[in-house]
Write an enzyme that holds these catalytic residues in place. Sequence first.
Site, mmCIF file in Angstrom:
data_model
loop_
_atom_site.group_PDB
_atom_site.id
_atom_site.type_symbol
_atom_site.label_atom_id
_atom_site.label_comp_id
_atom_site.label_asym_id
_atom_site.label_seq_id
_atom_site.Cartn_x
_atom_site.Cartn_y
_atom_site.Cartn_z
ATOM 1 N N GLU A 330 50.592 56.727 12.729
ATOM 2 C CA GLU A 330 51.093 55.608 14.620
ATOM 3 C C GLU A 330 52.005 56.020 14.667
ATOM 4 O O GLU A 330 52.389 55.782 16.044
ATOM 5 C CB GLU A 330 50.848 54.691 13.573
ATOM 6 N N LYS A 438 54.960 40.784 -6.913
ATOM 7 C CA LYS A 438 56.310 40.061 -6.538
ATOM 8 C C LYS A 438 56.220 38.858 -8.658
ATOM 9 O O LYS A 438 55.186 38.245 -8.926
ATOM 10 C CB LYS A 438 55.360 38.694 -6.178
ATOM 11 N N TRP A 443 60.626 40.640 -5.747
ATOM 12 C CA TRP A 443 60.171 41.810 -6.110
ATOM 13 C C TRP A 443 60.502 43.201 -6.760
ATOM 14 O O TRP A 443 62.038 43.516 -7.008
ATOM 15 C CB TRP A 443 59.958 42.156 -4.261
HETATM 16 P P1 AMP Z 1 49.348 57.680 6.999
HETATM 17 O O1 AMP Z 1 49.076 57.149 8.463
HETATM 18 O O2 AMP Z 1 47.615 57.943 6.127
HETATM 19 O O3 AMP Z 1 49.656 58.921 7.030
HETATM 20 O O4 AMP Z 1 50.077 56.988 5.900
HETATM 21 C C1 AMP Z 1 51.166 56.363 6.203
HETATM 22 C C2 AMP Z 1 51.516 55.873 5.623
HETATM 23 O O5 AMP Z 1 52.004 57.151 3.698
HETATM 24 C C3 AMP Z 1 53.018 54.662 5.423
HETATM 25 O O6 AMP Z 1 53.174 53.411 5.964
HETATM 26 C C4 AMP Z 1 53.942 54.967 3.854
HETATM 27 O O7 AMP Z 1 53.117 53.957 3.318
HETATM 28 C C5 AMP Z 1 53.406 56.121 3.334
HETATM 29 N N1 AMP Z 1 54.384 57.879 3.531
HETATM 30 C C6 AMP Z 1 54.309 58.493 4.122
HETATM 31 N N2 AMP Z 1 55.054 59.052 4.168
HETATM 32 C C7 AMP Z 1 55.331 58.693 2.521
HETATM 33 C C8 AMP Z 1 57.440 58.961 1.830
HETATM 34 N N3 AMP Z 1 58.019 59.864 1.979
HETATM 35 N N4 AMP Z 1 57.218 58.031 1.240
HETATM 36 C C9 AMP Z 1 57.017 56.313 0.970
HETATM 37 N N5 AMP Z 1 55.175 56.863 1.143
HETATM 38 C C10 AMP Z 1 55.014 57.521 2.233
#
Ligand code: AMP
Length: 541
Positions: A330, A438, A443
Amino acid sequence: MLGLMQQHPLLISSLLVHAERHHGAQEIVSRRVEGDIHRTSYRELAARSRRLAKALAVLGVGMSDRVATLAWNGYRHMELYYAVSGSGAVLHTLNPRLHPDQVVYIADHAEDKVLCFDLTFLPLVEAVASRLKTVKHFVAMTDRAHMPASKIAGLLCYDELVDAQDDRYDWPQFDENQASSLCYTSGTTGNPKGVLYSHRSSVLHAYGAALPDALNCSSRDVILPVVPMFHVNAWSLPYVGCMTGAKLVFPGAGLDGKSLYELFESEKVTVSAGVPTVWQGLLAYVDGAGLTFSTMKRTVIGGSACPPAMTRAFQDKYGVHVLHAWGMTEMSPLGTVCSFRTKHLALPPEERLALQAKQGQAIFGVDMKIVGADGKELPWDGKASGELLVRGPWIVEQYFKGEGGDPLQDGWFPTGDVATIDPDGYMQITDRAKDVIKSGGEWIGSIDLENVAMAHPAVAMAACIAAKHPKWDERPLLVVMKKPGAELTREALLAFFDGKVAKWWIPDDVVFVDAIPLGATGKMQKNKLREQFKDHVLPTA
Ligand code: AMP
């Protein structure tokens, strides 16, 4: 009074025009599915993209029509990036790792008119072709000599389409807010939703991505995007390549440690980008074979949290600087990158490593805040954690076809991630909102616990999930995949947590598994693990 400057729309085709005029001789190298290494230049890429744009018009592709791809990172995919968007159509990058039913759902939803695919994905395309309602043309991305025998009627040959046209073609000029490309979210719950990027958002995002405190790319770089071109436009590196004139190296289907390492070395790669699971394979190979990197300077790691143990291995052992980045489909996808400020350069190594566990500072173009359950903004003290919201010119306003209603809250997009922000503005993801554990009303962030487990030399991968507990509601359960041949007991791993996290955060139990399920973009599928261990009885229960 309006400014008196020229009006040029920010179009994706303008990136290619720039690369051709100013970096025409710069190389683009691809490992092809046909089995060889292919070399071309921005000049040739531009000429072939113009031919392809003409060929697409002959196939009846018009303004805003969707052209789908099922393809690895390679020069033909890059030509499609420019020919499709540049001609005013919309490039829809399908993720070939999805279940065929999902591919059908997404292609139908997008109303794809043409589907171009690498030979690897012929079986997948054959399996779904008759179910795709809107696709009129199927194109195999290869030359005549490699055209497969296929059940698909009227299967077209990509190189033949390109070769049948000349390259006299002027990129059309139109409103920069026109749609350029479409990418669906991974959708662990419900159907995937389409994010429809515009020319303006993509070009602005590429500027932001190339900045020194972001991916820091220049014409002196050799960039190898491991992150697939079917996952959020390979974090925009195909655009950044044209914008900066960097040499690009595309790995094709060769994403194992050995194939990647060979390409890094033979093409003198300086920058790469990908998800932690890919780097794990690479590090295991390089470690096992006793090799070093001779040209690699830095790698961008994101998509999931980069465990400090991985950052340490890259930096201390191999001299490759890690840029921990965060973003999402997004968000085109980049939001934050963990680059250092001047004051960080003098920090002791352990403190710098701790800083790099954070996802970092916002790139100009992305504003962020964290809010509590009441929706009120929380302080930037590095302690308060709440849902992360973002806004900016390359962040989604609405999903394709209005799916899911209005996603915004007062103009901010809720990311579904839970985070802290420190006084310097460095953000750290503690969890996905739905993965938070939780425990007795408090948390526990699973990423912290996974980072500790991943630092144990016997652990290959670790996922921390909530398990039911009669007193505390939920308690952390650690699911661990050991490194091949490694010995590790539950007790030894739990003892390893002593002093590294608050006592009440230490997991209640450890289970060892042969494999942790990964989704189509390399993320651990915790929903599957929660299902698998829904009846797990904790020893503390
Ligand atoms: P996507 O839209 O498939 O790229 O997924 C996005 C999601 O991946 C984000 O909202 C996070 O939950 C996770 N994400 C992306 N980069 C990181 C990061 N460096 N550390 C932790 N979670 C991440």
